[in-house]
Design a protein around this motif. Structure first.
Motif, short mmCIF file in Angstrom:
data_model
loop_
_atom_site.label_atom_id
_atom_site.label_comp_id
_atom_site.label_asym_id
_atom_site.label_seq_id
_atom_site.Cartn_x
_atom_site.Cartn_y
_atom_site.Cartn_z
N GLY A 153 -70.50 -1.19 52.63
CA GLY A 153 -71.02 -0.06 51.85
C GLY A 153 -71.76 -0.57 50.62
O GLY A 153 -72.84 -0.09 50.28
N PHE A 164 -75.13 -0.98 56.66
CA PHE A 164 -73.75 -0.55 56.40
C PHE A 164 -72.92 -0.66 57.68
O PHE A 164 -71.83 -1.24 57.70
CB PHE A 164 -73.75 0.89 55.85
CG PHE A 164 -72.41 1.56 55.86
CD1 PHE A 164 -71.36 1.09 55.07
CD2 PHE A 164 -72.18 2.66 56.68
CE1 PHE A 164 -70.12 1.72 55.08
CE2 PHE A 164 -70.94 3.29 56.70
CZ PHE A 164 -69.91 2.81 55.90
N LEU A 165 -73.48 -0.13 58.78
CA LEU A 165 -72.75 -0.13 60.04
C LEU A 165 -72.63 -1.53 60.63
O LEU A 165 -71.54 -1.98 60.99
CB LEU A 165 -73.43 0.81 61.04
CG LEU A 165 -73.43 2.29 60.62
CD1 LEU A 165 -74.29 3.13 61.57
CD2 LEU A 165 -72.00 2.82 60.58
N MET A 185 -80.48 -0.30 49.67
CA MET A 185 -81.30 0.87 49.46
C MET A 185 -81.83 0.91 48.02
O MET A 185 -83.02 1.12 47.80
CB MET A 185 -80.52 2.13 49.76
CG MET A 185 -81.39 3.36 49.86
SD MET A 185 -80.43 4.86 49.87
CE MET A 185 -79.83 4.91 48.18
N LEU A 193 -83.08 4.17 53.08
CA LEU A 193 -82.02 4.99 53.66
C LEU A 193 -81.74 4.55 55.10
O LEU A 193 -80.58 4.36 55.51
CB LEU A 193 -82.45 6.46 53.63
CG LEU A 193 -81.35 7.51 53.64
CD1 LEU A 193 -80.49 7.40 52.39
CD2 LEU A 193 -81.96 8.90 53.74
N THR A 210 -78.37 2.34 55.93
CA THR A 210 -77.38 2.87 56.86
C THR A 210 -77.12 1.88 58.00
O THR A 210 -75.98 1.60 58.37
CB THR A 210 -77.88 4.21 57.45
OG1 THR A 210 -78.29 5.04 56.37
CG2 THR A 210 -76.79 4.89 58.25
N GLY A 257 -75.05 -2.03 51.91
CA GLY A 257 -75.98 -0.97 52.29
C GLY A 257 -76.55 -0.25 51.08
O GLY A 257 -77.77 -0.05 50.99
#
Lengths: 460, 460
Positions: free
Chosen positions: A394, A371-372, A401, A364, A368, A397
């Motif tokens: 996305g 993703f950023l 995960m 997680l 995240t 990411g």
């Protein structure tokens, strides 16, 4: 501040001086055999050959147990002298030294030993390398259970001359069946009128000779004793495992686990030839090559995804590497736990769930972050509209995960499975985990990219 | 065949029977403290509370050293009883037990101990965790160098009551400066008219209290002694490292290496919370994530290669995985060698060249195999002309070989570099090696594909 002395250098000075044999022997008696062994290797062959008779067979026996390749030096002695030196060694050390010779010399040497020594050596050699019997020594003190304290002390003094391991005195009954053990300390402080039975621990821990080392080493460590007796099935006392043996075995077992985690079939040292090293490394690599080609053919299925949207291939290495790292972490934890403890089914379930939870939480966080970061990278550095960029990141990411959760689980379940079917999990798990994790990661990532980015949002 | 008895179960039976306290104590005296510790955990709190006074503080002290979390049980005793139990423990065990309590309870307990015990404990606690002084015990036998054999024996008997580690008798001069050591065996078999000096090894190996454990553990192992003295800078004898400590330290050090190779900051066990596990794993993963994104941005440069010839991307995972595997093998070998021995520059060069040679030979084998296999796969399963197929697989095979040679070298040089600048190579090397190897493999593979396949042969 005192500088720590270099004993080997001091010894070289003494050995190069012109002392009489008697003075020399007296000076040498103050030094540890390990340091004399170090100094020996720095002498010339002629110097050593002059020194051997001065030291005598008994001291040489002790010194040679500290040398890694004693055969090099033993070859400088006549064969009958070699036999004499070996006969003074602890039986497990004698076996190690004999192993350095070729089979016919070994046989010759064993026949030149006295009956007791050759019997002990043949017995130790009769065990498989992974049985605890192969690590024992036959040098220990043993007395009958019905002696008085005074008789026991006298026996101790009599036997101590020939046997190094005196801190535990072993006790047998008149049929030579194991009866118990006495802590030497208790014998020394006992009063003469005390009964010997009072200081004997009759329910003393022991191992049986054919037990697998990996099965009993944790138990042996737990008892934290200077020595642990080795019995036959019929409870006859035939040897002991000393704390030195325990250090050695722990070192070997852990070194083995370490090597296996790194994909080596056994530990390597500095002096190995290229051929020996290849033999230890190639088997695993060949297996991995074939599995890797298998993975590649699955990746090949997603050619069209990459052809349509080439940017996605840039992050494949990221997801695969991270899945591999997480899988290795879970594997390492699971293997150590499996080795150290006997787990119940509930504990195994607990471990698997915990690993998944750790994988999920770490996933997680990292999902995240990526993703950023990846989103900004695609948006700003590869000119792409922001919504496209973050759709792609996305995908990265989420796949990261998912791959981390599944890798944690795979890294836990596969070693448990191999442990269950009695295959060494440290060897078998690595390649399989890598392959499964790669497949899962590739399918998740490219599958998601295909469905979400290409089929749903028609990015190209 | 005799089945090995389960001592813990036998003990439970005894403890649940209605024996008088005296009979109970007599029966228990036959069992090992480690087994009693096991049985203790299976009793109820009330049963244990009844048992504690029967066993007495001295026996409890020994039993509690075998329990992993002794504070759970010690909390069932009054604080003054706890202090009494701790005062009977070997000083290093006492320190371990105290560590389980919170700071204020610790302080209270240490103040309740007698002066000698609290002095010893404070001294051991004053060392850093990675200094050998933190592992020593102060329970050993020490005598003056000018005693007679008979006086020495009498001292031994007097001190043996309080001190467990008797197999080596330490000797100091009248100024309490370390003088040497006597093998207990030699003292026991000495005649009364012999001189004590004759059996003292005056050049006995020792460690100094502030030495780093990782620096001296190999030396300590080499001496294979039951105990090694710990001296201050001024050669005052302040403690000993027992063989039990050596087993523990070897186990810890190797476990640490193992964990680090797997990308954990420290060893984990079964009972850790998710948060603790995350803390041990996340740091390395975050570093790897950033490095991985860096690699991905390099891979991104080759987007056009993949857009033009999508089939090549299928084999990226193969080359990267194999490079990673080979790098890990070299890393593991190099780290073990660096830990075990003090290498000269020539030996390091020798190791690096050997690793490259092994990498090259293995790469040659695997590169050839994959050239053939991958070629057939592309030719037959992905309908491609044979010459195209083998051009592509030639790229794969050559890149695989090149990546393996360079990975071997990187896996050897990076840990050597960290070792040189005194950074733990086991921690620092992993992420850097993965990244460098990924970069090298990606650039070799896609670079070669770009130049050879696309620019030269215009495959598409």
């Amino acid at each position: 501040m005192n500088v720590k002395p270099n004993y080997a250098e001091e010894l070289l000075e003494i050995l190069h001086s012109s002392l009489s044999n008697e003075e020399l022997l007296d000076r040498l008696s103050d030094y540890h055999e390990n340091d004399i062994a170090d100094a020996l290797s720095q002498l010339t062959e002629d110097e050593r050959k002059k020194l051997y008779p001065v030291l005598g067979a008994e001291r040489l026996a002790e010194i040679f147990t500290y040398i890694d390749d004693p055969d090099e030096y033993l070859k400088e002695l006549d064969l009958d002298k070699v036999a004499k030196v070996i006969s003074y060694m602890d039986s497990d050390d004698a076996v190690d030294v004999l192993d350095e010779f070729d089979d016919s010399t070994q046989e010759k040497l064993v026949e030149m030993l006295d009956e007791e020594a050759s019997h002990d050596i043949r017995m130790i050699q009769s065990y498989e390398d992974d049985e605890i019997g192969s690590k024992m020594t036959t040098n220990f003190i043993v007395i009958y259970h019905d002696l008085t304290i005074r008789q026991a002390m006298r026996e101790l003094v009599r036997q101590a001359g020939d046997n190094d391991n005196i801190s535990t005195v072993y006790v047998v009954d008149r049929k030579d069946v194991f009866y118990g053990a006495i802590d030497l300390k208790d014998l020394i402080i006992a009063r003469e009128r005390d009964s010997l039975d009072d200081i004997i621990s009759t329910s003393y821990p022991y191992v049986t000779d054919h037990e697998k080392i990996s099965d009993c080493i944790e138990d042996i460590k737990d008892y934290a004793e200077d020595s642990i007796p080795v019995l036959t099935d019929k409870k006859m006392l035939i040897g002991v495992i000393t704390s030195q043996d325990i250090v050695e075995v722990v070192d070997d077992e852990m070194g083995d686990d370490y090597a296996k985690l790194a994909g080596l079939t056994a530990e390597e040292d500095l002096n190995e030839t290229t051929k020996e090293s290849m033999k230890k490394r190639l088997p695993w690599l060949v297996v991995l090559l074939f599995l890797g080609i298998g993975v590649s053919s699955v990746v090949g299925v997603f050619e069209t995804v990459v052809a349509t949207l080439p940017i996605v291939m840039a992050f494949q290495s990221l997801i695969l590497d991270m899945a591999g790292n997480v899988g290795t972490q879970s594997l390492a934890v699971t293997i150590r736990v499996l080795m150290d403890e006997n787990l119940t089914g509930a504990q195994k379930l607990h471990l698997a769930i915990k690993e998944m939870r750790v994988g999920f939480m770490n996933g997680l966080v990292l999902g995240t972050v990526s993703f950023l970061l990846v989103g900004c990278y695609i948006w700003l550095l590869k000119p792409n509209p922001a919504n496209h960029a973050f759709l792609i990141s996305g995908c990265v990411g989420f796949s990261l995960m998912a791959a981390m959760v599944i890798s944690s689980l795979v890294g836990t379940l596969i070693p448990m499975f191999f442990h269950k079917i009695k295959v060494d999990p440290a060897v078998a798990s690595g390649p399989l985990i890598t392959t499964v994790n790669d497949l899962v990661a590739v399918i998740t990532y490219y599958g998601l990219a295909w469905i979400l980015l290409i089929q749903t949002f028609h990015l190209a």
